[in-house]
Design a protein around this motif. Structure first.
Motif, PDB file in Angstrom:
ATOM      1  N   ILE A   1       0.881  -1.169   0.000  1.00 54.43           N
ATOM      2  CA  ILE A   1       0.000   0.000   0.000  1.00 54.43           C
ATOM      3  C   ILE A   1       0.916   1.216   0.000  1.00 54.43           C
ATOM      4  CG2 ILE A   1      -1.821   1.243   1.216  1.00 54.43           C
ATOM      5  CD1 ILE A   1      -2.647  -1.380   2.516  1.00 54.43           C
ATOM      6  N   THR A   2       0.878   2.011  -1.066  1.00 55.30           N
ATOM      7  CA  THR A   2       1.844   3.093  -1.200  1.00 55.30           C
ATOM      8  C   THR A   2       1.220   4.412  -1.627  1.00 55.30           C
ATOM      9  OG1 THR A   2       3.906   3.783  -2.289  1.00 55.30           O
ATOM     10  CG2 THR A   2       2.401   2.432  -3.598  1.00 55.30           C
TER      11      THR A   2
ATOM     12  N   ILE B   1      -2.798   1.983  -4.094  1.00 58.83           N
ATOM     13  CA  ILE B   1      -2.191   3.313  -3.984  1.00 58.83           C
ATOM     14  C   ILE B   1      -3.066   4.233  -3.147  1.00 58.83           C
ATOM     15  CG2 ILE B   1      -0.759   3.229  -6.049  1.00 58.83           C
ATOM     16  CD1 ILE B   1      -2.934   4.616  -7.584  1.00 58.83           C
ATOM     17  N   LEU B   2      -2.387   5.054  -2.364  1.00 58.10           N
ATOM     18  CA  LEU B   2      -3.026   6.126  -1.601  1.00 58.10           C
ATOM     19  C   LEU B   2      -2.866   7.399  -2.412  1.00 58.10           C
ATOM     20  CD1 LEU B   2      -1.464   5.225   1.860  1.00 58.10           C
ATOM     21  CD2 LEU B   2      -3.853   4.897   1.213  1.00 58.10           C
ATOM     22  N   THR B   3      -3.953   8.110  -2.615  1.00 54.01           N
ATOM     23  CA  THR B   3      -3.869   9.267  -3.493  1.00 54.01           C
ATOM     24  C   THR B   3      -4.824  10.368  -3.062  1.00 54.01           C
ATOM     25  OG1 THR B   3      -4.022   9.983  -5.810  1.00 54.01           O
ATOM     26  CG2 THR B   3      -5.589   8.329  -5.084  1.00 54.01           C
ATOM     27  N   CYS B   4      -4.552  11.566  -3.568  1.00 58.01           N
ATOM     28  CA  CYS B   4      -5.456  12.699  -3.403  1.00 58.01           C
ATOM     29  C   CYS B   4      -6.229  12.879  -4.705  1.00 58.01           C
ATOM     30  CB  CYS B   4      -4.680  13.973  -3.075  1.00 58.01           C
ATOM     31  SG  CYS B   4      -3.754  13.868  -1.521  1.00 58.01           S
ATOM     32  N   VAL B   5      -7.333  13.597  -4.636  1.00 58.81           N
ATOM     33  CA  VAL B   5      -8.204  13.757  -5.801  1.00 58.81           C
ATOM     34  C   VAL B   5      -7.454  14.349  -6.980  1.00 58.81           C
ATOM     35  CG1 VAL B   5     -10.274  14.905  -6.672  1.00 58.81           C
ATOM     36  CG2 VAL B   5     -10.264  13.968  -4.357  1.00 58.81           C
TER      37      VAL B   5
ATOM     38  N   ILE C   1      -7.047   4.181  -2.958  1.00 60.24           N
ATOM     39  CA  ILE C   1      -7.785   4.686  -1.804  1.00 60.24           C
ATOM     40  C   ILE C   1      -7.578   6.190  -1.744  1.00 60.24           C
ATOM     41  CG2 ILE C   1      -8.014   4.612   0.715  1.00 60.24           C
ATOM     42  CD1 ILE C   1      -6.706   1.776   0.568  1.00 60.24           C
ATOM     43  N   LEU C   2      -8.654   6.954  -1.659  1.00 64.42           N
ATOM     44  CA  LEU C   2      -8.555   8.408  -1.561  1.00 64.42           C
ATOM     45  C   LEU C   2      -8.261   8.800  -0.115  1.00 64.42           C
ATOM     46  CD1 LEU C   2     -11.558   9.502  -3.820  1.00 64.42           C
ATOM     47  CD2 LEU C   2      -9.127   9.636  -4.363  1.00 64.42           C
ATOM     48  N   LYS C   3      -7.115   9.433   0.088  1.00 68.45           N
ATOM     49  CA  LYS C   3      -6.673   9.742   1.458  1.00 68.45           C
ATOM     50  C   LYS C   3      -7.610  10.702   2.182  1.00 68.45           C
ATOM     51  CE  LYS C   3      -2.290  10.904   0.705  1.00 68.45           C
ATOM     52  NZ  LYS C   3      -0.902  11.260   1.094  1.00 68.45           N
TER      53      LYS C   3
ATOM     54  N   THR D   1     -10.788  11.254   1.964  1.00 69.03           N
ATOM     55  CA  THR D   1     -12.147  10.828   2.303  1.00 69.03           C
ATOM     56  C   THR D   1     -12.218   9.383   2.781  1.00 69.03           C
ATOM     57  OG1 THR D   1     -12.556  10.169  -0.003  1.00 69.03           O
ATOM     58  CG2 THR D   1     -13.146  12.419   0.613  1.00 69.03           C
ATOM     59  N   MET D   2     -11.072   8.720   2.919  1.00 74.03           N
ATOM     60  CA  MET D   2     -11.113   7.285   3.224  1.00 74.03           C
ATOM     61  C   MET D   2     -11.693   7.036   4.607  1.00 74.03           C
ATOM     62  SD  MET D   2      -7.098   6.339   3.840  1.00 74.03           S
ATOM     63  CE  MET D   2      -6.130   7.057   5.195  1.00 74.03           C
ATOM     64  N   THR D   3     -12.511   6.009   4.683  1.00 73.65           N
ATOM     65  CA  THR D   3     -13.063   5.545   5.952  1.00 73.65           C
ATOM     66  C   THR D   3     -12.595   4.103   6.158  1.00 73.65           C
ATOM     67  OG1 THR D   3     -15.068   4.639   4.944  1.00 73.65           O
ATOM     68  CG2 THR D   3     -15.123   6.967   5.611  1.00 73.65           C
ATOM     69  N   THR D   4     -12.766   3.616   7.366  1.00 74.26           N
ATOM     70  CA  THR D   4     -12.405   2.227   7.638  1.00 74.26           C
ATOM     71  C   THR D   4     -13.183   1.287   6.732  1.00 74.26           C
ATOM     72  OG1 THR D   4     -11.883   2.738   9.953  1.00 74.26           O
ATOM     73  CG2 THR D   4     -12.319   0.434   9.417  1.00 74.26           C
ATOM     74  N   ALA D   5     -14.464   1.595   6.503  1.00 75.59           N
ATOM     75  CA  ALA D   5     -15.291   0.750   5.634  1.00 75.59           C
ATOM     76  C   ALA D   5     -14.755   0.743   4.203  1.00 75.59           C
ATOM     77  CB  ALA D   5     -16.742   1.230   5.659  1.00 75.59           C
ATOM     78  N   ASP D   6     -14.330   1.910   3.702  1.00 71.38           N
ATOM     79  CA  ASP D   6     -13.766   1.987   2.352  1.00 71.38           C
ATOM     80  C   ASP D   6     -12.530   1.102   2.226  1.00 71.38           C
ATOM     81  OD1 ASP D   6     -15.656   3.865   1.576  1.00 71.38           O
ATOM     82  OD2 ASP D   6     -14.385   5.560   2.119  1.00 71.38           O
ATOM     83  N   ILE D   7     -11.652   1.211   3.220  1.00 70.55           N
ATOM     84  CA  ILE D   7     -10.408   0.448   3.187  1.00 70.55           C
ATOM     85  C   ILE D   7     -10.695  -1.046   3.267  1.00 70.55           C
ATOM     86  CG2 ILE D   7      -8.210   0.028   4.372  1.00 70.55           C
ATOM     87  CD1 ILE D   7      -8.458   2.969   5.410  1.00 70.55           C
ATOM     88  N   GLU D   8     -11.631  -1.423   4.134  1.00 73.83           N
ATOM     89  CA  GLU D   8     -11.942  -2.843   4.294  1.00 73.83           C
ATOM     90  C   GLU D   8     -12.561  -3.429   3.027  1.00 73.83           C
ATOM     91  OE1 GLU D   8     -14.189  -3.463   7.870  1.00 73.83           O
ATOM     92  OE2 GLU D   8     -12.396  -3.304   9.129  1.00 73.83           O
ATOM     93  N   THR D   9     -13.344  -2.628   2.306  1.00 70.36           N
ATOM     94  CA  THR D   9     -13.908  -3.093   1.036  1.00 70.36           C
ATOM     95  C   THR D   9     -12.808  -3.418   0.042  1.00 70.36           C
ATOM     96  OG1 THR D   9     -15.939  -1.810   1.341  1.00 70.36           O
ATOM     97  CG2 THR D   9     -15.403  -2.467  -0.899  1.00 70.36           C
ATOM     98  N   VAL D  10     -11.803  -2.535  -0.032  1.00 68.74           N
ATOM     99  CA  VAL D  10     -10.674  -2.764  -0.937  1.00 68.74           C
ATOM    100  C   VAL D  10      -9.863  -3.984  -0.482  1.00 68.74           C
ATOM    101  CG1 VAL D  10      -8.532  -1.777  -1.833  1.00 68.74           C
ATOM    102  CG2 VAL D  10     -10.555  -0.342  -1.617  1.00 68.74           C
ATOM    103  N   LEU D  11      -9.662  -4.124   0.818  1.00 66.24           N
ATOM    104  CA  LEU D  11      -8.891  -5.264   1.327  1.00 66.24           C
ATOM    105  C   LEU D  11      -9.602  -6.591   1.061  1.00 66.24           C
ATOM    106  CD1 LEU D  11      -7.519  -3.886   4.733  1.00 66.24           C
ATOM    107  CD2 LEU D  11      -6.305  -4.132   2.552  1.00 66.24           C
ATOM    108  N   LEU D  12     -10.927  -6.591   1.131  1.00 65.74           N
ATOM    109  CA  LEU D  12     -11.678  -7.800   0.803  1.00 65.74           C
ATOM    110  C   LEU D  12     -11.440  -8.201  -0.648  1.00 65.74           C
ATOM    111  CD1 LEU D  12     -15.202  -7.557   2.484  1.00 65.74           C
ATOM    112  CD2 LEU D  12     -13.546  -9.407   2.713  1.00 65.74           C
TER     113      LEU D  12
END
Length: 200
Positions: free
Chosen positions: A53-54, A81-85, A103-105, A107-118
């Motif tokens: 995750i970079t 990737i972690l990114t800005c708009v 992942i948008l830095k 606005t990211m929420t735990t739910a957003d991150i977990e969806t991507v990790l799934l």
């Protein structure tokens, strides 16, 4: 367990990401975190993590260069990737290098991150399935647990796929082998709906 490397120069973002996620839920653990691309590259060379995750923009070596170096010889490592708009041109370039998702830095929420990790977990599990890789001991137990949780709680695959996954690990679930099963169920209503069971 799938190993995760986090590369992010903003300390609060890096530590927040590392500590806000229940990584074990996805069969993952954070191997290391790095504050710049060069440090991340050195860790990658030694450890070959399953997931990177970079951030895209970092000092010394930026995320794009890090991704290119990894992709020169390694197509298997999953990269997020972690990114800005405002960095979407770079996001498009990164996606062309085989990045799994972003992942948008801001606005990211735990739910957003977990969806991507799934999504990443599913891809890695599928890759293991296709190559016929098997593991032993504690790692095997963890893998089987992750497979069963993925089927029961997250609907990641159908019953036939579950049987195929377990067959690869030489596990057979037969009724006569199930003497006692004790489960602690956090999402009982969800499981009840999943199996359409009105007896409980």
């Amino acid at each position: 367990m799938y190993e995760v490397l986090i590369a992010e120069d903003e300390m609060l973002v890096r530590l927040g990401l590392k500590n806000s996620i229940n990584w074990e839920k996805f069969g993952m653990h954070v191997l290391a975190d790095a504050q710049d691309g060069q440090s991340a590259w050195e860790i990658y060379e030694k450890s070959k993590p399953d997931i990177l995750i970079t951030d895209i923009r970092m000092p010394i070596m930026d995320g794009m260069e890090l991704i290119r170096k990894i992709r020169e010889n390694d197509k298997a490592t999953k990269i997020l990737i972690l990114t800005c708009v405002e960095q979407f041109d770079l996001v498009r370039q990164a996606m062309s290098l085989g990045v799994t998702d972003y992942i948008l830095k801001l606005t990211m929420t735990t739910a957003d991150i977990e969806t991507v990790l799934l999504k990443v977990q599913d891809e890695l599990d599928q890759s293991d399935h296709e190559t016929g890789d098997t593991v032993k001991g504690a790692e095997k137990d963890a893998l089987i647990e992750r497979i069963l949780k993925g089927f029961i709680f997250y609907n990641l695959f159908c019953e036939a796929e579950l049987q195929n996954y377990l067959k690869l690990q030489h596990v057979q679930l037969r009724q006569e082998n199930l003497l006692v099963c004790v489960m602690e169920i956090d999402n009982y209503d969800k499981m009840k709906t999943r199996f359409q069971d009105n007896k409980g």
